[in-house]
Design an enzyme around this catalytic site. Structure first.
Site, PDB file in Angstrom:
ATOM      1  N   ASP A   1       0.827  -1.210   0.000  1.00 54.40           N
ATOM      2  CA  ASP A   1       0.000   0.000   0.000  1.00 54.40           C
ATOM      3  C   ASP A   1       0.864   1.265   0.000  1.00 54.40           C
ATOM      4  O   ASP A   1       1.975   1.264   0.525  1.00 54.40           O
ATOM      5  CB  ASP A   1      -0.912  -0.024   1.233  1.00 54.40           C
TER       6      ASP A   1
ATOM      7  N   HIS B   1       2.339   3.326  -8.969  1.00 55.35           N
ATOM      8  CA  HIS B   1       2.161   1.881  -9.195  1.00 55.35           C
ATOM      9  C   HIS B   1       3.351   1.319  -9.968  1.00 55.35           C
ATOM     10  O   HIS B   1       3.879   0.265  -9.642  1.00 55.35           O
ATOM     11  CB  HIS B   1       0.868   1.611  -9.966  1.00 55.35           C
TER      12      HIS B   1
ATOM     13  N   LEU C   1      10.300 -20.963  -4.159  1.00 57.38           N
ATOM     14  CA  LEU C   1       9.353 -20.021  -3.540  1.00 57.38           C
ATOM     15  C   LEU C   1       8.009 -20.106  -4.253  1.00 57.38           C
ATOM     16  O   LEU C   1       7.952 -20.058  -5.484  1.00 57.38           O
ATOM     17  CB  LEU C   1       9.905 -18.584  -3.659  1.00 57.38           C
TER      18      LEU C   1
HETATM   19  C1  IPE Z   1      -5.545  -2.651  -0.222  1.00 52.86           C
HETATM   20  O1  IPE Z   1      -5.185  -1.324  -0.360  1.00 52.86           O
HETATM   21  C2  IPE Z   1      -5.488  -3.350  -1.547  1.00 52.86           C
HETATM   22  C3  IPE Z   1      -4.162  -3.546  -2.098  1.00 52.86           C
HETATM   23  C4  IPE Z   1      -3.031  -3.215  -1.545  1.00 52.86           C
HETATM   24  C5  IPE Z   1      -4.124  -4.184  -3.371  1.00 52.86           C
HETATM   25  P1  IPE Z   1      -6.275  -0.166  -0.553  1.00 52.86           P
HETATM   26  O2  IPE Z   1      -5.505   1.105  -0.661  1.00 52.86           O
HETATM   27  O3  IPE Z   1      -7.184  -0.509  -1.658  1.00 52.86           O
HETATM   28  O4  IPE Z   1      -7.075  -0.246   0.817  1.00 52.86           O
HETATM   29  P2  IPE Z   1      -7.921   0.846   1.583  1.00 52.86           P
HETATM   30  O5  IPE Z   1      -8.886   1.425   0.594  1.00 52.86           O
HETATM   31  O6  IPE Z   1      -6.959   1.886   2.071  1.00 52.86           O
HETATM   32  O7  IPE Z   1      -8.555   0.112   2.709  1.00 52.86           O
HETATM   33  C1  IPE Z   2      -1.572   0.293  -3.354  1.00 53.38           C
HETATM   34  O1  IPE Z   2      -1.374   1.648  -3.383  1.00 53.38           O
HETATM   35  C2  IPE Z   2      -1.839  -0.299  -4.713  1.00 53.38           C
HETATM   36  C3  IPE Z   2      -3.228  -0.700  -4.938  1.00 53.38           C
HETATM   37  C4  IPE Z   2      -4.179  -0.666  -4.068  1.00 53.38           C
HETATM   38  C5  IPE Z   2      -3.566  -1.179  -6.256  1.00 53.38           C
HETATM   39  P1  IPE Z   2      -2.570   2.685  -3.388  1.00 53.38           P
HETATM   40  O2  IPE Z   2      -2.940   2.981  -4.806  1.00 53.38           O
HETATM   41  O3  IPE Z   2      -3.687   2.212  -2.531  1.00 53.38           O
HETATM   42  O4  IPE Z   2      -1.868   3.962  -2.738  1.00 53.38           O
HETATM   43  P2  IPE Z   2      -2.482   4.960  -1.672  1.00 53.38           P
HETATM   44  O5  IPE Z   2      -2.988   4.150  -0.531  1.00 53.38           O
HETATM   45  O6  IPE Z   2      -3.575   5.714  -2.354  1.00 53.38           O
HETATM   46  O7  IPE Z   2      -1.326   5.824  -1.280  1.00 53.38           O
HETATM   47 MG    MG Z   3      -4.065   2.426  -0.557  1.00 51.75          MG
END
Ligand code: IPE
Ligand code: IPE
Ligand code: MG
Length: 259
Positions: free
Chosen positions: A37, A54, A148
């Site tokens: 995240d 990303h 792995l």
């Molecule tokens: C969780 O992250 C999903 C992934 C890392 C793929 P999100 O950014 O979507 O989660 P919330 O919305 O903060 O709970």
């Molecule tokens: C995690 O990073 C990747 C996915 C959920 C696909 P985010 O896109 O949720 O990044 P933040 O949380 O908005 O910083």
């Molecule tokens: Mg996120």
């Protein structure tokens, strides 16, 4: 026992110091799960669009895979795209899907060489034809990897996985292959995506968020939780090793009393 970590004012340990500490302790988590995240915030800090974050997260994926191979972790589960993430803007969703295809095209051969077997779990019917064929390709090309097991969770939701398992059991009962009283925890577990491997010993979430966001709800019942403030694109091998060292200091009791 791993010695306590140095206070933050002191120069932090290098990757190799941390790996040496992990090896001295010996008890490496068999299975690490990661909620990757913070990509969006990482991009925003640089005044860049979210997909830039990303893309930058891909090198962290490589770093944790290599770190797991080096440390002797057997299973790595990565949450790459949740069922709820389909609700993000179309442009972000397509950028993520394009990155998935690019990642597979670029890394499949190397993963295979490294002995990594890739599994992909989630509601894959929602993927585009191109993304679905990339998934098939990486599964096929890495089949038989023995160092792995890498679970990639895409279009995945923990509750949906539990509903799917319940439905599979109900179908089997209806077909006459199973009786309701044969449904126990083991039977349920066997219908989860992760049936082949052990439950995660350690669940890492980056970017400081303290929630599960619908990831592996059944499997993390007794996982040790580790929240890192590092945003995913900055997560590297040293950060992974710090998490493992922290894990090695935990006292896992599973409800019992340790003497
Ligand atoms: C969780 O992250 C999903 C992934 C890392 C793929 P999100 O950014 O979507 O989660 P919330 O919305 O903060 O709970
Ligand atoms: C995690 O990073 C990747 C996915 C959920 C696909 P985010 O896109 O949720 O990044 P933040 O949380 O908005 O910083
Ligand atoms: Mg996120």
């Amino acid at each position: 026992m791993c010695p306590p970590p140095p206070p933050p004012s002191i120069v932090t340990d290098t990757e190799s110091d941390l790996l040496a500490r992990i090896r001295v302790h010996g008890a490496v988590p068999r299975h690490i799960a990661i909620i990757m995240d913070g990509n969006g915030r990482w991009a925003r800090e640089r005044h860049m669009p979210r997909p830039f974050g990303h893309r930058s997260g891909m090198k962290a994926v490589r770093a944790v895979i290599e770190g797991c191979l080096e440390a002797g972790v057997e299973w790595l589960s990565l949450f790459a795209f949740s069922q709820e993430n389909w609700q993000r803007p179309e442009t972000e969703v397509s950028a993520l899907m394009a990155l998935l295809e690019e990642y597979i095209a670029r890394e499949a051969a190397e993963l295979r060489q490294q002995g990594v077997q890739v599994y992909v779990h989630g509601d894959l019917d929602r993927l585009s034809a191109a993304a679905a064929s990339a998934v098939e390709r990486v599964r096929r090309e890495t089949a038989g990897g023995e160092r792995l097991g890498l679970n990639l969770f895409i279009s995945y939701g923990g509750r949906a996985e539990l509903v799917r398992a319940a439905r599979l059991l109900a179908d089997e009962v209806q077909q006459g292959g199973l009786t309701p009283d044969a449904i126990d925890e083991q039977a349920f577990r066997a219908r989860l995506y992760t049936a082949e491997g052990p439950d995660p010993d350690l669940l890492i979430r980056t970017s400081g968020e303290q929630r599960l966001s619908n990831f592996l709800l059944w499997q993390v019942a007794y996982s040790e939780l580790y929240i890192s403030n590092v945003l995913w694109p900055d997560f590297d091998r040293a950060a992974l090793y710090e998490a493992i060292c922290d894990f090695q200091r935990r006292d896992r009791r599973f409800g019992r009393v340790n003497t």
